[in-house]
Write a protein that holds these residues in place. Sequence first.
Motif: not given
Length: 131
Positions: A2-4, A7-8, A13-15, A17-18, A36, A39
Motif C-alpha cells: 500500500k501507499i504507506g 512511502a516508508e 511522503h504519501p502525498e 507519491v500521489r 487501494y 505498489y
Amino acid sequence: MKIGEVAERSGCHPETVRYYERIGLLPAPPRTAGGYRDYRPADADRLRFITRGRELGFSLAEIRSLLGLAEDDELSCQDVDRLAREHLLDIQTRLSDLQRMASELERVIGSCSGGERGQCAILDTLRHPPS
C-alpha cells in the motif's frame, strides 16, 4: 504494498507519491479489488531514484530525463554524463551568485551604524543599489 509502505520504503511522503503519479514520474499502480493502490518493489526503487535526484538538486524535468535514460538500455552513459555536467555547471553558477550576494550583504551589514531607521544603511542600499 500500500501507499504507506511504499512511502516508508522510499523515503517519500504519501502525498508526494500521489503527486509523482499525477505528473507521470511514477506510473499509476494497479488497484486492489478494494480500490487501494498496489505498489511493487520497483516502484519504491523508482521513488528512491527520484528522491535522490531531488536531494542532488535536479529539477523534476531533469529527473524525468534521467529516468528515461535509465530505462533505455541502448543509450550510452554519455547522455547521462552530459546532463550531470550541465547540472554541475548550473550549481557552480548558483554558488558563485550566492557568494556574491553574501559578500554584498556582509558589506552592507558592516556599514550599518545601528542608528535610526531613517538613516539605515541596509534599507538605503536596498532603495539605491550601488552603480
